[in-house]
Design a protein around this motif. Structure first.
Motif, PDB file in Angstrom:
ATOM      1  N   ARG A  90       0.840  -1.202   0.000  1.00  0.00           N
ATOM      2  CA  ARG A  90       0.000   0.000   0.000  1.00  0.00           C
ATOM      3  C   ARG A  90       0.876   1.253   0.000  1.00  0.00           C
ATOM      4  NH1 ARG A  90      -2.406   3.054   4.359  1.00  0.00           N
ATOM      5  NH2 ARG A  90      -4.187   4.198   3.550  1.00  0.00           N
ATOM      6  N   THR A  91       1.961   1.231   0.770  1.00  0.00           N
ATOM      7  CA  THR A  91       2.872   2.376   0.806  1.00  0.00           C
ATOM      8  C   THR A  91       3.523   2.589  -0.555  1.00  0.00           C
ATOM      9  OG1 THR A  91       3.314   1.943   3.144  1.00  0.00           O
ATOM     10  CG2 THR A  91       4.906   3.308   1.977  1.00  0.00           C
ATOM     11  N   ALA A  92       3.932   1.507  -1.216  1.00  0.00           N
ATOM     12  CA  ALA A  92       4.530   1.625  -2.548  1.00  0.00           C
ATOM     13  C   ALA A  92       3.518   2.199  -3.542  1.00  0.00           C
ATOM     14  CB  ALA A  92       5.040   0.266  -3.019  1.00  0.00           C
ATOM     15  N   ALA A  93       2.270   1.773  -3.462  1.00  0.00           N
ATOM     16  CA  ALA A  93       1.235   2.298  -4.361  1.00  0.00           C
ATOM     17  C   ALA A  93       0.996   3.781  -4.091  1.00  0.00           C
ATOM     18  CB  ALA A  93      -0.054   1.504  -4.188  1.00  0.00           C
ATOM     19  N   GLU A  95       3.218   5.893  -2.913  1.00  0.00           N
ATOM     20  CA  GLU A  95       4.385   6.602  -3.438  1.00  0.00           C
ATOM     21  C   GLU A  95       4.272   6.791  -4.941  1.00  0.00           C
ATOM     22  OE1 GLU A  95       7.736   4.304  -2.267  1.00  0.00           O
ATOM     23  OE2 GLU A  95       7.704   5.003  -0.196  1.00  0.00           O
ATOM     24  N   GLN A  96       3.885   5.743  -5.646  1.00  0.00           N
ATOM     25  CA  GLN A  96       3.719   5.845  -7.106  1.00  0.00           C
ATOM     26  C   GLN A  96       2.634   6.863  -7.443  1.00  0.00           C
ATOM     27  OE1 GLN A  96       5.512   4.371  -9.536  1.00  0.00           O
ATOM     28  NE2 GLN A  96       6.838   3.491  -7.955  1.00  0.00           N
ATOM     29  N   SER A  97       1.544   6.846  -6.704  1.00  0.00           N
ATOM     30  CA  SER A  97       0.463   7.793  -6.951  1.00  0.00           C
ATOM     31  C   SER A  97       0.924   9.227  -6.701  1.00  0.00           C
ATOM     32  CB  SER A  97      -0.721   7.456  -6.045  1.00  0.00           C
ATOM     33  OG  SER A  97      -1.719   8.427  -6.161  1.00  0.00           O
ATOM     34  N   TYR A  98       1.692   9.415  -5.643  1.00  0.00           N
ATOM     35  CA  TYR A  98       2.207  10.750  -5.336  1.00  0.00           C
ATOM     36  C   TYR A  98       3.158  11.233  -6.430  1.00  0.00           C
ATOM     37  CZ  TYR A  98       4.751  14.478  -3.007  1.00  0.00           C
ATOM     38  OH  TYR A  98       5.328  15.670  -2.719  1.00  0.00           O
ATOM     39  N   LEU A  99       4.046  10.353  -6.907  1.00  0.00           N
ATOM     40  CA  LEU A  99       4.970  10.754  -7.964  1.00  0.00           C
ATOM     41  C   LEU A  99       4.226  11.110  -9.243  1.00  0.00           C
ATOM     42  CD1 LEU A  99       7.913   8.252  -7.448  1.00  0.00           C
ATOM     43  CD2 LEU A  99       7.903  10.715  -7.033  1.00  0.00           C
ATOM     44  N   ARG A 100       3.164  10.379  -9.561  1.00  0.00           N
ATOM     45  CA  ARG A 100       2.370  10.709 -10.749  1.00  0.00           C
ATOM     46  C   ARG A 100       1.661  12.053 -10.581  1.00  0.00           C
ATOM     47  NH1 ARG A 100       0.304   5.343 -10.322  1.00  0.00           N
ATOM     48  NH2 ARG A 100       1.753   3.973 -11.379  1.00  0.00           N
ATOM     49  N   VAL A 102       2.725  14.613  -8.693  1.00  0.00           N
ATOM     50  CA  VAL A 102       3.709  15.688  -8.713  1.00  0.00           C
ATOM     51  C   VAL A 102       4.306  15.860 -10.101  1.00  0.00           C
ATOM     52  CG1 VAL A 102       5.961  16.388  -7.804  1.00  0.00           C
ATOM     53  CG2 VAL A 102       4.236  15.461  -6.273  1.00  0.00           C
ATOM     54  N   ASP A 103       4.627  14.785 -10.771  1.00  0.00           N
ATOM     55  CA  ASP A 103       5.262  14.820 -12.088  1.00  0.00           C
ATOM     56  C   ASP A 103       4.339  14.143 -13.084  1.00  0.00           C
ATOM     57  OD1 ASP A 103       6.949  14.999 -14.203  1.00  0.00           O
ATOM     58  OD2 ASP A 103       8.463  13.631 -13.398  1.00  0.00           O
ATOM     59  N   PRO A 104       3.538  14.915 -13.834  1.00  0.00           N
ATOM     60  CA  PRO A 104       2.592  14.309 -14.779  1.00  0.00           C
ATOM     61  C   PRO A 104       3.289  13.560 -15.913  1.00  0.00           C
ATOM     62  CG  PRO A 104       2.170  16.676 -14.522  1.00  0.00           C
ATOM     63  CD  PRO A 104       3.393  16.361 -13.770  1.00  0.00           C
ATOM     64  N   LEU A 105       4.546  13.865 -16.191  1.00  0.00           N
ATOM     65  CA  LEU A 105       5.248  13.170 -17.261  1.00  0.00           C
ATOM     66  C   LEU A 105       5.875  11.855 -16.773  1.00  0.00           C
ATOM     67  CD1 LEU A 105       7.007  16.240 -18.894  1.00  0.00           C
ATOM     68  CD2 LEU A 105       4.887  15.113 -19.577  1.00  0.00           C
ATOM     69  N   PHE A 106       5.687  11.533 -15.505  1.00  0.00           N
ATOM     70  CA  PHE A 106       6.241  10.306 -14.939  1.00  0.00           C
ATOM     71  C   PHE A 106       5.575   9.096 -15.577  1.00  0.00           C
ATOM     72  CE2 PHE A 106       5.820   6.929 -11.723  1.00  0.00           C
ATOM     73  CZ  PHE A 106       7.150   6.630 -11.552  1.00  0.00           C
ATOM     74  N   ARG A 107       6.396   8.149 -15.991  1.00  0.00           N
ATOM     75  CA  ARG A 107       5.874   6.911 -16.571  1.00  0.00           C
ATOM     76  C   ARG A 107       6.011   5.799 -15.541  1.00  0.00           C
ATOM     77  NH1 ARG A 107       9.394   7.400 -21.782  1.00  0.00           N
ATOM     78  NH2 ARG A 107       8.557   9.328 -22.573  1.00  0.00           N
ATOM     79  N   ALA A 108       5.112   4.892 -15.570  1.00  0.00           N
ATOM     80  CA  ALA A 108       5.115   3.793 -14.595  1.00  0.00           C
ATOM     81  C   ALA A 108       6.334   2.896 -14.789  1.00  0.00           C
ATOM     82  CB  ALA A 108       3.835   2.977 -14.715  1.00  0.00           C
ATOM     83  N   THR A 109       6.862   2.845 -16.031  1.00  0.00           N
ATOM     84  CA  THR A 109       8.008   1.981 -16.288  1.00  0.00           C
ATOM     85  C   THR A 109       9.321   2.671 -15.953  1.00  0.00           C
ATOM     86  OG1 THR A 109       8.082   2.708 -18.584  1.00  0.00           O
ATOM     87  CG2 THR A 109       6.812   0.709 -18.079  1.00  0.00           C
ATOM     88  N   ASP A 110       9.282   3.923 -15.622  1.00  0.00           N
ATOM     89  CA  ASP A 110      10.483   4.694 -15.332  1.00  0.00           C
ATOM     90  C   ASP A 110      10.841   4.538 -13.851  1.00  0.00           C
ATOM     91  OD1 ASP A 110      12.609   6.336 -15.656  1.00  0.00           O
ATOM     92  OD2 ASP A 110      11.437   8.188 -15.676  1.00  0.00           O
ATOM     93  N   THR A 111      11.227   3.343 -13.449  1.00  0.00           N
ATOM     94  CA  THR A 111      11.506   3.077 -12.038  1.00  0.00           C
ATOM     95  C   THR A 111      12.785   3.732 -11.540  1.00  0.00           C
ATOM     96  OG1 THR A 111      12.493   0.972 -12.649  1.00  0.00           O
ATOM     97  CG2 THR A 111      10.195   0.939 -11.933  1.00  0.00           C
TER      98      THR A 111
END
Length: 121
Positions: A90-93, A95-100, A102-111
């Motif tokens: 849940r914490t990882a999800a 974090e991913q949601s927060y990064l998306r 903050v940064d709309p150009l963030f891609r899910a594959t860009d780990t």
């Protein structure tokens, strides 16, 4: 007033006369049984099937209580591990949601970029 003889008295008297004689001493009988038990072959216990030995172990209250306590502790440990894993996912999800967000150009594959953003001071 003369009461007729009680049939129970006659039955008890007949029982007293027909019972075998008691052993000389209870202490003597106890020591005889202890001596007989001490001479028992220890390999007889090993010759028993495993379920008989397990049944004998669980017949002791201390062992049964320790086994139940161990099972409860194992169950609590496994439940805690499961909850920890779910919370980490849940914490990882989040974090991913927060990064998306903050940064709309963030891609899910860009780990690598996501990992860099997480580890920034």
């Amino acid at each position: 007033m003369n009461h007729p003889p009680d049939p129970l008295d006659t039955a008890l008297e007949a029982l007293r006369t027909s019972t075998p004689a008691q052993p000389e001493s209870v202490q003597h009988e106890v020591w005889r049984r202890i001596a007989h038990g001490a001479q028992a072959d220890p390999s007889e216990a090993e010759a028993q099937p495993w379920w008989r030995r397990l049944e004998a172990a669980f017949a002791r209250p201390a062992f049964a209580a320790a086994f139940v306590a161990a099972c409860l502790l194992l169950g609590l440990f496994l439940a805690e591990m499961r909850l920890t894993r779910l919370q980490a996912e849940r914490t990882a999800a989040l974090e991913q949601s927060y990064l998306r967000l903050v940064d709309p150009l963030f891609r899910a594959t860009d780990t690598p970029r996501a990992q860099q953003a997480v580890h920034r001071p």
